[in-house]
Design a protein around this motif. Structure first.
Motif, PDB file in Angstrom:
ATOM      1  N   ILE A 231     -24.759   7.522 -20.371  1.00 42.00           N
ATOM      2  CA  ILE A 231     -23.961   8.687 -20.750  1.00 42.00           C
ATOM      3  C   ILE A 231     -23.967   9.715 -19.623  1.00 42.00           C
ATOM      4  O   ILE A 231     -22.927  10.292 -19.285  1.00 42.00           O
ATOM      5  CB  ILE A 231     -24.479   9.283 -22.072  1.00 42.00           C
ATOM      6  CG1 ILE A 231     -24.144   8.336 -23.233  1.00 42.00           C
ATOM      7  CG2 ILE A 231     -23.897  10.663 -22.319  1.00 42.00           C
ATOM      8  CD1 ILE A 231     -24.758   8.743 -24.553  1.00 42.00           C
ATOM      9  N   LYS A 232     -25.154   9.933 -19.045  1.00 40.64           N
ATOM     10  CA  LYS A 232     -25.263  10.899 -17.948  1.00 40.64           C
ATOM     11  C   LYS A 232     -24.415  10.452 -16.757  1.00 40.64           C
ATOM     12  O   LYS A 232     -23.702  11.258 -16.155  1.00 40.64           O
ATOM     13  CB  LYS A 232     -26.728  11.027 -17.544  1.00 40.64           C
ATOM     14  CG  LYS A 232     -26.996  12.126 -16.561  1.00 40.64           C
ATOM     15  CD  LYS A 232     -28.483  12.240 -16.315  1.00 40.64           C
ATOM     16  CE  LYS A 232     -28.788  13.338 -15.330  1.00 40.64           C
ATOM     17  NZ  LYS A 232     -30.230  13.425 -15.051  1.00 40.64           N
ATOM     18  N   GLN A 233     -24.469   9.151 -16.443  1.00 37.19           N
ATOM     19  CA  GLN A 233     -23.679   8.617 -15.338  1.00 37.19           C
ATOM     20  C   GLN A 233     -22.185   8.758 -15.635  1.00 37.19           C
ATOM     21  O   GLN A 233     -21.400   9.130 -14.747  1.00 37.19           O
ATOM     22  CB  GLN A 233     -24.046   7.145 -15.119  1.00 37.19           C
ATOM     23  CG  GLN A 233     -23.372   6.512 -13.940  1.00 37.19           C
ATOM     24  CD  GLN A 233     -23.790   5.055 -13.777  1.00 37.19           C
ATOM     25  OE1 GLN A 233     -24.560   4.535 -14.576  1.00 37.19           O
ATOM     26  NE2 GLN A 233     -23.272   4.405 -12.749  1.00 37.19           N
ATOM     27  N   TYR A 234     -21.791   8.484 -16.881  1.00 38.29           N
ATOM     28  CA  TYR A 234     -20.384   8.619 -17.274  1.00 38.29           C
ATOM     29  C   TYR A 234     -19.915  10.064 -17.142  1.00 38.29           C
ATOM     30  O   TYR A 234     -18.825  10.325 -16.641  1.00 38.29           O
ATOM     31  CB  TYR A 234     -20.210   8.123 -18.713  1.00 38.29           C
ATOM     32  CG  TYR A 234     -18.831   8.326 -19.263  1.00 38.29           C
ATOM     33  CD1 TYR A 234     -17.753   7.561 -18.818  1.00 38.29           C
ATOM     34  CD2 TYR A 234     -18.579   9.304 -20.232  1.00 38.29           C
ATOM     35  CE1 TYR A 234     -16.486   7.755 -19.332  1.00 38.29           C
ATOM     36  CE2 TYR A 234     -17.319   9.510 -20.745  1.00 38.29           C
ATOM     37  CZ  TYR A 234     -16.274   8.728 -20.291  1.00 38.29           C
ATOM     38  OH  TYR A 234     -15.023   8.929 -20.796  1.00 38.29           O
ATOM     39  N   LYS A 235     -20.762  11.020 -17.572  1.00 37.29           N
ATOM     40  CA  LYS A 235     -20.405  12.441 -17.457  1.00 37.29           C
ATOM     41  C   LYS A 235     -20.242  12.849 -15.994  1.00 37.29           C
ATOM     42  O   LYS A 235     -19.300  13.567 -15.641  1.00 37.29           O
ATOM     43  CB  LYS A 235     -21.471  13.319 -18.121  1.00 37.29           C
ATOM     44  CG  LYS A 235     -21.378  13.365 -19.621  1.00 37.29           C
ATOM     45  CD  LYS A 235     -22.400  14.327 -20.176  1.00 37.29           C
ATOM     46  CE  LYS A 235     -22.328  14.392 -21.692  1.00 37.29           C
ATOM     47  NZ  LYS A 235     -23.359  15.292 -22.238  1.00 37.29           N
ATOM     48  N   MET A 236     -21.157  12.392 -15.154  1.00 40.08           N
ATOM     49  CA  MET A 236     -21.067  12.745 -13.732  1.00 40.08           C
ATOM     50  C   MET A 236     -19.793  12.165 -13.120  1.00 40.08           C
ATOM     51  O   MET A 236     -19.110  12.837 -12.340  1.00 40.08           O
ATOM     52  CB  MET A 236     -22.313  12.246 -12.986  1.00 40.08           C
ATOM     53  CG  MET A 236     -23.575  13.020 -13.319  1.00 40.08           C
ATOM     54  SD  MET A 236     -25.029  12.355 -12.521  1.00 40.08           S
ATOM     55  CE  MET A 236     -24.647  12.625 -10.820  1.00 40.08           C
ATOM     56  N   GLU A 237     -19.463  10.926 -13.492  1.00 43.21           N
ATOM     57  CA  GLU A 237     -18.247  10.288 -12.975  1.00 43.21           C
ATOM     58  C   GLU A 237     -17.012  11.054 -13.440  1.00 43.21           C
ATOM     59  O   GLU A 237     -16.077  11.282 -12.662  1.00 43.21           O
ATOM     60  CB  GLU A 237     -18.197   8.829 -13.455  1.00 43.21           C
ATOM     61  CG  GLU A 237     -16.996   8.059 -12.967  1.00 43.21           C
ATOM     62  CD  GLU A 237     -17.030   7.807 -11.480  1.00 43.21           C
ATOM     63  OE1 GLU A 237     -15.947   7.648 -10.897  1.00 43.21           O
ATOM     64  OE2 GLU A 237     -18.131   7.776 -10.886  1.00 43.21           O
ATOM     65  N   ARG A 238     -17.023  11.452 -14.727  1.00 40.96           N
ATOM     66  CA  ARG A 238     -15.884  12.195 -15.267  1.00 40.96           C
ATOM     67  C   ARG A 238     -15.735  13.553 -14.588  1.00 40.96           C
ATOM     68  O   ARG A 238     -14.615  13.980 -14.258  1.00 40.96           O
ATOM     69  CB  ARG A 238     -16.066  12.370 -16.776  1.00 40.96           C
ATOM     70  CG  ARG A 238     -14.776  12.745 -17.480  1.00 40.96           C
ATOM     71  CD  ARG A 238     -14.919  12.685 -18.953  1.00 40.96           C
ATOM     72  NE  ARG A 238     -15.768  13.778 -19.387  1.00 40.96           N
ATOM     73  CZ  ARG A 238     -16.363  13.856 -20.564  1.00 40.96           C
ATOM     74  NH1 ARG A 238     -16.224  12.901 -21.421  1.00 40.96           N
ATOM     75  NH2 ARG A 238     -17.125  14.881 -20.879  1.00 40.96           N
ATOM     76  N   GLU A 239     -16.862  14.250 -14.357  1.00 42.16           N
ATOM     77  CA  GLU A 239     -16.802  15.545 -13.663  1.00 42.16           C
ATOM     78  C   GLU A 239     -16.275  15.373 -12.237  1.00 42.16           C
ATOM     79  O   GLU A 239     -15.474  16.186 -11.758  1.00 42.16           O
ATOM     80  CB  GLU A 239     -18.191  16.179 -13.638  1.00 42.16           C
ATOM     81  CG  GLU A 239     -18.637  16.729 -14.975  1.00 42.16           C
ATOM     82  CD  GLU A 239     -20.052  17.248 -14.934  1.00 42.16           C
ATOM     83  OE1 GLU A 239     -20.677  17.251 -13.842  1.00 42.16           O
ATOM     84  OE2 GLU A 239     -20.540  17.657 -16.002  1.00 42.16           O
TER      85      GLU A 239
ATOM     86  N   GLN B  90     -12.614  14.783 -12.459  1.00 38.67           N
ATOM     87  CA  GLN B  90     -11.918  16.028 -12.800  1.00 38.67           C
ATOM     88  C   GLN B  90     -11.844  16.956 -11.586  1.00 38.67           C
ATOM     89  O   GLN B  90     -10.816  17.600 -11.343  1.00 38.67           O
ATOM     90  CB  GLN B  90     -12.647  16.717 -13.956  1.00 38.67           C
ATOM     91  CG  GLN B  90     -11.909  17.889 -14.531  1.00 38.67           C
ATOM     92  CD  GLN B  90     -12.627  18.451 -15.757  1.00 38.67           C
ATOM     93  OE1 GLN B  90     -13.699  17.989 -16.124  1.00 38.67           O
ATOM     94  NE2 GLN B  90     -12.033  19.437 -16.370  1.00 38.67           N
TER      95      GLN B  90
END
Length: 150
Positions: free
Chosen positions: A71-79, A82
């Motif tokens: 989840i943390k990796q996914y959030k970083m990728e999404r940020e 963006q």
């Protein structure tokens, strides 16, 4: 009297206990048979419920940690994605906001407004009077109270 003393002395000797040894035997002592030697016991590996539960809990904790990391990796990728999109948007806006000369209007075809094809609205009279069935009851009561007792 001698006989009496002799009898009393014998009785006293009989009353006094004399340590007597075991009787002599002619039998040879028996050789006792040794019991058979037992094999060493091998301990059974016990499976305690608490140990099984600890293994399951460790597996679950590992799954939770893995999921949190994903989840943390996914959030970083999404940020990051963006941020890249915002930078591209800023670049595009900067290119668009460069002042450019506007085109000259065409004066050979001037704008002529046309009459609308819709029907005009029909005006209605406003209703200022309140119908009888919608009058407030308390007003009627107060009117009746004033005129009644006189």
């Amino acid at each position: 009297m001698k006989k009496i003393q002799k009898l009393v002395g014998e009785e006293e000797k009989l009353r006094m206990p004399i340590a007597q040894g075991l009787p002599w035997t002619i039998d040879e002592p028996k050789c006792l048979i040794k019991p058979p030697v037992k094999k060493n016991t091998i301990p059974i590996d016990l499976k305690l419920h608490s140990d099984i539960r600890a293994v399951e809990r460790a597996r679950f904790a590992h799954q939770v940690a893995e999921k949190g990391r994903l989840i943390k990796q996914y959030k970083m990728e999404r940020e990051r994605q963006q941020k890249l999109e915002e930078e591209e948007e800023i670049k595009r806006l900067r290119k668009e906001l460069i002042p450019k000369a506007q085109l000259m209007p065409y004066f050979d075809r001037p704008f002529v407004p046309r009459r609308s094809e819709k029907q005009p609205t029909v005006p209605r009279e406003p209703k200022f009077c309140i119908p009888r069935h919608k009058k407030i009851k308390c007003c009627r009561m107060s009117c009746n109270d004033m005129s009644g007792p006189s």
